[in-house]
Write a protein that holds these residues in place. Structure first.
Motif, PDB file in Angstrom:
ATOM      1  N   ARG A 267       0.826  -1.210   0.000  1.00 22.58           N
ATOM      2  CA  ARG A 267       0.000   0.000   0.000  1.00 22.58           C
ATOM      3  C   ARG A 267       0.858   1.256   0.000  1.00 22.58           C
ATOM      4  NH1 ARG A 267      -3.240  -3.392   3.362  1.00 22.58           N
ATOM      5  NH2 ARG A 267      -2.198  -2.630   5.253  1.00 22.58           N
ATOM      6  N   GLU A 268       2.040   1.152   0.589  1.00 27.38           N
ATOM      7  CA  GLU A 268       2.952   2.294   0.608  1.00 27.38           C
ATOM      8  C   GLU A 268       3.689   2.449  -0.722  1.00 27.38           C
ATOM      9  OE1 GLU A 268       5.544   1.589   3.856  1.00 27.38           O
ATOM     10  OE2 GLU A 268       4.006   1.887   5.398  1.00 27.38           O
ATOM     11  N   HIS A 269       3.679   1.403  -1.551  1.00 18.55           N
ATOM     12  CA  HIS A 269       4.368   1.438  -2.850  1.00 18.55           C
ATOM     13  C   HIS A 269       3.385   1.005  -3.945  1.00 18.55           C
ATOM     14  CE1 HIS A 269       7.506   0.954   0.234  1.00 18.55           C
ATOM     15  NE2 HIS A 269       8.295   1.615  -0.581  1.00 18.55           N
ATOM     16  N   PRO A 270       2.420   1.857  -4.250  1.00 17.93           N
ATOM     17  CA  PRO A 270       1.364   1.477  -5.201  1.00 17.93           C
ATOM     18  C   PRO A 270       1.860   1.220  -6.615  1.00 17.93           C
ATOM     19  CG  PRO A 270       1.254   3.819  -4.686  1.00 17.93           C
ATOM     20  CD  PRO A 270       2.248   3.224  -3.747  1.00 17.93           C
ATOM     21  N   GLU A 271       3.096   1.622  -6.898  1.00 19.08           N
ATOM     22  CA  GLU A 271       3.594   1.483  -8.267  1.00 19.08           C
ATOM     23  C   GLU A 271       4.137   0.086  -8.583  1.00 19.08           C
ATOM     24  OE1 GLU A 271       7.098   2.305  -5.704  1.00 19.08           O
ATOM     25  OE2 GLU A 271       5.036   3.044  -5.831  1.00 19.08           O
ATOM     26  N   VAL A 272       4.392  -0.736  -7.549  1.00 19.75           N
ATOM     27  CA  VAL A 272       5.004  -2.042  -7.792  1.00 19.75           C
ATOM     28  C   VAL A 272       3.957  -3.051  -8.252  1.00 19.75           C
ATOM     29  CG1 VAL A 272       6.774  -1.593  -6.049  1.00 19.75           C
ATOM     30  CG2 VAL A 272       4.713  -2.857  -5.417  1.00 19.75           C
ATOM     31  N   PRO A 273       4.365  -4.042  -9.069  1.00 15.63           N
ATOM     32  CA  PRO A 273       3.407  -5.060  -9.536  1.00 15.63           C
ATOM     33  C   PRO A 273       2.863  -5.873  -8.359  1.00 15.63           C
ATOM     34  CG  PRO A 273       5.428  -5.089 -10.852  1.00 15.63           C
ATOM     35  CD  PRO A 273       5.695  -4.216  -9.672  1.00 15.63           C
ATOM     36  N   ARG A 274       1.595  -6.236  -8.438  1.00 15.98           N
ATOM     37  CA  ARG A 274       0.935  -7.011  -7.392  1.00 15.98           C
ATOM     38  C   ARG A 274       0.886  -8.494  -7.764  1.00 15.98           C
ATOM     39  NH1 ARG A 274       1.392  -2.513  -5.357  1.00 15.98           N
ATOM     40  NH2 ARG A 274      -0.095  -1.566  -3.918  1.00 15.98           N
ATOM     41  N   ILE A 275       0.551  -9.324  -6.787  1.00 16.26           N
ATOM     42  CA  ILE A 275       0.337 -10.742  -7.027  1.00 16.26           C
ATOM     43  C   ILE A 275      -0.771 -10.903  -8.060  1.00 16.26           C
ATOM     44  CG2 ILE A 275      -0.449 -12.900  -5.973  1.00 16.26           C
ATOM     45  CD1 ILE A 275       0.750 -12.013  -3.363  1.00 16.26           C
ATOM     46  N   THR A 276      -0.608 -11.842  -8.965  1.00 16.90           N
ATOM     47  CA  THR A 276      -1.601 -12.025 -10.025  1.00 16.90           C
ATOM     48  C   THR A 276      -2.902 -12.595  -9.466  1.00 16.90           C
ATOM     49  OG1 THR A 276      -0.885 -14.290 -10.513  1.00 16.90           O
ATOM     50  CG2 THR A 276       0.236 -12.494 -11.678  1.00 16.90           C
ATOM     51  N   ALA A 277      -3.975 -12.382 -10.194  1.00 15.83           N
ATOM     52  CA  ALA A 277      -5.287 -12.898  -9.786  1.00 15.83           C
ATOM     53  C   ALA A 277      -5.261 -14.419  -9.698  1.00 15.83           C
ATOM     54  CB  ALA A 277      -6.356 -12.439 -10.777  1.00 15.83           C
ATOM     55  N   ALA A 278      -4.537 -15.054 -10.607  1.00 13.28           N
ATOM     56  CA  ALA A 278      -4.464 -16.524 -10.592  1.00 13.28           C
ATOM     57  C   ALA A 278      -3.822 -17.017  -9.301  1.00 13.28           C
ATOM     58  CB  ALA A 278      -3.685 -17.021 -11.802  1.00 13.28           C
ATOM     59  N   THR A 279      -2.761 -16.339  -8.851  1.00  9.67           N
ATOM     60  CA  THR A 279      -2.088 -16.738  -7.614  1.00  9.67           C
ATOM     61  C   THR A 279      -2.998 -16.484  -6.407  1.00  9.67           C
ATOM     62  OG1 THR A 279       0.083 -16.266  -8.550  1.00  9.67           O
ATOM     63  CG2 THR A 279      -0.065 -16.341  -6.161  1.00  9.67           C
ATOM     64  N   ILE A 280      -3.683 -15.353  -6.412  1.00  7.96           N
ATOM     65  CA  ILE A 280      -4.616 -15.054  -5.317  1.00  7.96           C
ATOM     66  C   ILE A 280      -5.701 -16.120  -5.242  1.00  7.96           C
ATOM     67  CG2 ILE A 280      -6.395 -13.431  -4.546  1.00  7.96           C
ATOM     68  CD1 ILE A 280      -4.608 -11.185  -5.643  1.00  7.96           C
ATOM     69  N   ASN A 281      -6.236 -16.505  -6.380  1.00  5.64           N
ATOM     70  CA  ASN A 281      -7.271 -17.545  -6.405  1.00  5.64           C
ATOM     71  C   ASN A 281      -6.744 -18.868  -5.879  1.00  5.64           C
ATOM     72  OD1 ASN A 281      -9.102 -15.747  -7.454  1.00  5.64           O
ATOM     73  ND2 ASN A 281      -8.856 -16.417  -9.562  1.00  5.64           N
ATOM     74  N   LYS A 282      -5.478 -19.144  -6.155  1.00  8.21           N
ATOM     75  CA  LYS A 282      -4.879 -20.385  -5.657  1.00  8.21           C
ATOM     76  C   LYS A 282      -4.775 -20.349  -4.123  1.00  8.21           C
ATOM     77  CE  LYS A 282      -1.547 -22.163  -8.040  1.00  8.21           C
ATOM     78  NZ  LYS A 282      -0.222 -22.428  -8.656  1.00  8.21           N
ATOM     79  N   GLN A 283      -4.400 -19.186  -3.570  1.00 14.79           N
ATOM     80  CA  GLN A 283      -4.301 -19.059  -2.111  1.00 14.79           C
ATOM     81  C   GLN A 283      -5.681 -19.153  -1.462  1.00 14.79           C
ATOM     82  OE1 GLN A 283      -1.467 -19.251  -1.031  1.00 14.79           O
ATOM     83  NE2 GLN A 283      -0.026 -18.310  -2.435  1.00 14.79           N
ATOM     84  N   LEU A 284      -6.672 -18.509  -2.060  1.00  9.95           N
ATOM     85  CA  LEU A 284      -8.039 -18.611  -1.552  1.00  9.95           C
ATOM     86  C   LEU A 284      -8.522 -20.053  -1.597  1.00  9.95           C
ATOM     87  CD1 LEU A 284      -9.636 -15.508  -3.340  1.00  9.95           C
ATOM     88  CD2 LEU A 284      -9.225 -15.729  -0.889  1.00  9.95           C
ATOM     89  N   GLY A 285      -8.226 -20.726  -2.703  1.00  8.14           N
ATOM     90  CA  GLY A 285      -8.633 -22.122  -2.846  1.00  8.14           C
ATOM     91  C   GLY A 285      -7.963 -23.031  -1.848  1.00  8.14           C
ATOM     92  N   GLY A 286      -6.712 -22.709  -1.471  1.00  9.37           N
ATOM     93  CA  GLY A 286      -5.999 -23.529  -0.490  1.00  9.37           C
ATOM     94  C   GLY A 286      -6.667 -23.497   0.871  1.00  9.37           C
ATOM     95  N   VAL A 287      -6.987 -22.292   1.348  1.00 11.77           N
ATOM     96  CA  VAL A 287      -7.660 -22.178   2.654  1.00 11.77           C
ATOM     97  C   VAL A 287      -9.069 -22.752   2.569  1.00 11.77           C
ATOM     98  CG1 VAL A 287      -8.311 -20.610   4.510  1.00 11.77           C
ATOM     99  CG2 VAL A 287      -6.290 -20.105   3.133  1.00 11.77           C
TER     100      VAL A 287
END
Length: 597
Positions: A294-314
């Motif tokens: 949040r302090e560095h809004p210019e840097v690339p974020r985790i991809t949606a595919a990776t986020i979905n994988k983490q959500l799916g894991g939990v």
């Protein structure tokens, strides 16, 4: 602060000893007491200005005694791993503890008949001093100084049994919330002096943070899930990582207590986390990563595919907990991760074009048996050929044994069995991945069955077809081979489209089966996709063979063809290549030439 007046009007220096150090301080003073809750010394004056002057060296000595006791305790205690983060629930509960404790201490003094209350450092103060202390604390808070509440924050941590790294962001946040709670408490104590009825709340239950008294926790569920069935190491690691990050954010919650808002906050934190983590971020917790992002809004974020994988894991662990009795029967539970997946870009992976396949199979590895070192001998030849006619995954092919290739007694159809063999470390990706796939006539023409027989004769019936890719080779096996093939595909195979990878064979076979008119359910079974008929008919290679029969499966496989692809230049490989190294330079690839046996 730290200066109080006794009942005779004489000032004293007083400091509260942290709960976790009270026994150690008593030992340091050697006064025969089991614990020392306070350090107190008369200043010998009734003049407040003189008392403040005399108090400074006395309080400094108190600090020295506490510091020495802390050091001695650390030297004789097994180190406890310090946490680096607190979730919002933990901080909220501990701030509530600070507020409730302050009012409880004030109430205890009032019922003792003394119109005094407890100051920031545990000192007794009267109504006149309370107003000054409140103003002083408010002024400190206004400029970001929360040191007046730090001792109370530490006491809260001790009460909740948490050892926290005091140099981190979480500790500072706890001190801020503790300061807010203590200021509120001082204000309410002032109202009590004015005659208002301010109830003392119950102290928060520290044990409730772990389980909420609602069944098994997330860590309990993860441990049970790991024992339930043997799964690929990568799947276990990814799922464990997803659960760890959730716990870093919310704590080890009871699964039954996880609500939609917790899942949404988890997804939001993942969306704020940077894609690339270097330096101090490599070991950072999810809350720390999200804050940095949040302090560095210019840097690339985790991809949606990776986020979905983490959500799916939990989510997988929560659903397992629900299915296996970790949520009490009287708790109505709804999957909080349902419908939380983010939209993703369509995968760039796609099928090979005929021209690309022709270019690849015209490469020296296939036409001259010039095997680069990274090809792992015959694996460099057979994995692409078999993938072209089965659509199987790299690990499925790389982990085949001679015993996984059998001929059906009734029909004479040669069959590949993709199965789990726990004792040998072989695992399929899913239950539906266990299947039976006939060997394509083109693979037979190129010598595959002869190759299998050669491995069986040279070793044994259960010999690995590609020994250097066996599961016990770890990352030096299939993962290393995969990296080599990616380079070879570009450098020697002439396939420059980066969207084309080994997995593209899988898409290519799907297209070929569809184009050839193979039955939809059969082709889904051959690829290893779960479907309704698979579930009702049972998973597993033998169940699949019983469901369809070898002839029907063979008919479907024979429908795989590639009009325009000419494999006449591909040199059959009926035996493992010789390991003698006749090194040749081929665009930077060290190779050796193997002769057919």
């Amino acid at each position: 602060m730290g200066v109080i007046k006794d009942r005779h009007g004489t000032y004293c220096a007083r400091k509260t000893v942290p709960e976790g150090l009270q026994a150690a301080v008593a030992r340091e003073l050697n006064n025969g007491k089991p614990v020392q809750k306070h350090l107190k010394k008369s200043l010998g004056t009734k003049d407040p200005r003189e008392a403040n002057i005399r108090a400074k060296p006395v309080l400094a000595e108190f600090d020295r005694i506490i510091a020495k006791a802390k050091a001695n305790l650390a030297a004789t205690t097994v180190p406890i791993a310090k946490r680096t983060s607190l979730n919002d629930t933990e901080i909220k509960r501990m701030a509530e503890w600070v507020y409730a404790t302050a009012l409880k201490e004030d109430e205890a003094l009032r019922f003792s008949g003394r119109l005094e209350t407890i100051g920031p450092n545990g000192e007794n103060v009267n109504e006149d001093a309370l107003g000054d202390i409140l103003r002083d604390c408010q002024q400190q808070f206004a400029v970001g100084d929360v040191s007046f509440a730090e001792q109370r924050a530490q006491n809260a941590l001790a009460s909740f049994g948490i050892t926290l790294d005091q140099s981190g962001l979480a500790y500072h946040k706890l001190c801020i919330e503790s300061a807010k709670a203590f200021l509120t408490a001082l204000d309410d104590i002032g109202h009590r002096y004015a005659g208002a009825v301010i109830e003392t709340p119950r102290l928060p239950d520290s044990k409730a943070l772990d389980s909420h008294r609602e069944g098994g926790t997330l860590q309990d569920a993860l441990a049970g899930w790991k024992k339930h069935r043997v799964m690929p190491k990568g799947t276990v690691n990814e799922t464990s990582r997803a659960v760890d990050m959730f716990i870093q954010l919310h704590g080890n919650m009871a699964v039954a207590a996880i609500k939609k808002r917790h899942a949404l906050e988890y997804r939001s934190a993942l969306q704020d986390a940077p894609r690339h983590r270097t330096g101090s971020l490599r070991g950072a917790t999810l809350p720390e990563q999200a804050a940095w992002g949040r302090e560095h809004p210019e840097v690339p974020r985790i991809t949606a595919a990776t986020i979905n994988k983490q959500l799916g894991g939990v989510q997988a662990i929560c659903v397992w907990a629900s299915d296996n009795g970790l949520i009490p029967d009287n708790v109505q539970w709804v999957d909080p991760f349902s419908r939380l997946r983010l939209p993703t870009e369509r995968s760039e992976r796609t099928s090979f074009e005929i021209a690309e396949l022709q270019s690849l199979f015209n490469a020296p590895l296939f036409t001259e048996h010039r095997f680069p070192v990274g090809a792992h001998g015959a694996a460099g030849f057979w994995l692409p050929v078999l993938a072209l006619y089965t659509g199987a995954r790299q690990a499925e092919l790389g982990h085949l044994t001679a015993d996984n290739v059998k001929v059906d007694a009734q029909t004479g159809v040669a069959l590949l069995y993709f199965v789990t063999e726990k004792a040998r470390g072989k695992r399929t990706k899913t239950d539906a991945s266990e299947r039976t796939v006939p060997v394509h006539p083109e693979a037979i023409r190129l010598g595959f069955l002869d190759y299998v027989e050669g491995r069986r004769s040279a070793d044994s019936a259960d010999a690995w077809l590609f020994p250097s890719l066996s599961p016990d080779r770890g990352t030096a096996g299939v993962p290393a081979w995969s990296k080599w093939f990616g380079r070879y595909l570009r450098d020697e195979g002439g396939v420059t489209d980066k969207a084309k990878v080994f997995h593209s064979f899988r898409h290519t076979v799907k297209d070929a089966l569809r184009r050839g008119g193979a039955d939809h359910e059969i082709r889904e079974d051959l690829i290893g996709h779960a479907q309704a008929s698979t579930v009702s008919g049972g998973y597993g290679a033998n169940a699949m063979l019983s469901r369809w029969g070898a002839e029907a499966l063979s008919d479907a496989i024979k429908r795989i063809s590639y009009p325009g692809l000419d494999l006449s230049r591909v040199k059959p490989l009926g035996a493992p290549p010789r390991t003698r190294d006749n090194t040749k330079a081929t665009k930077g690839h060290r190779t050796h030439t193997g002769a057919q046996g």
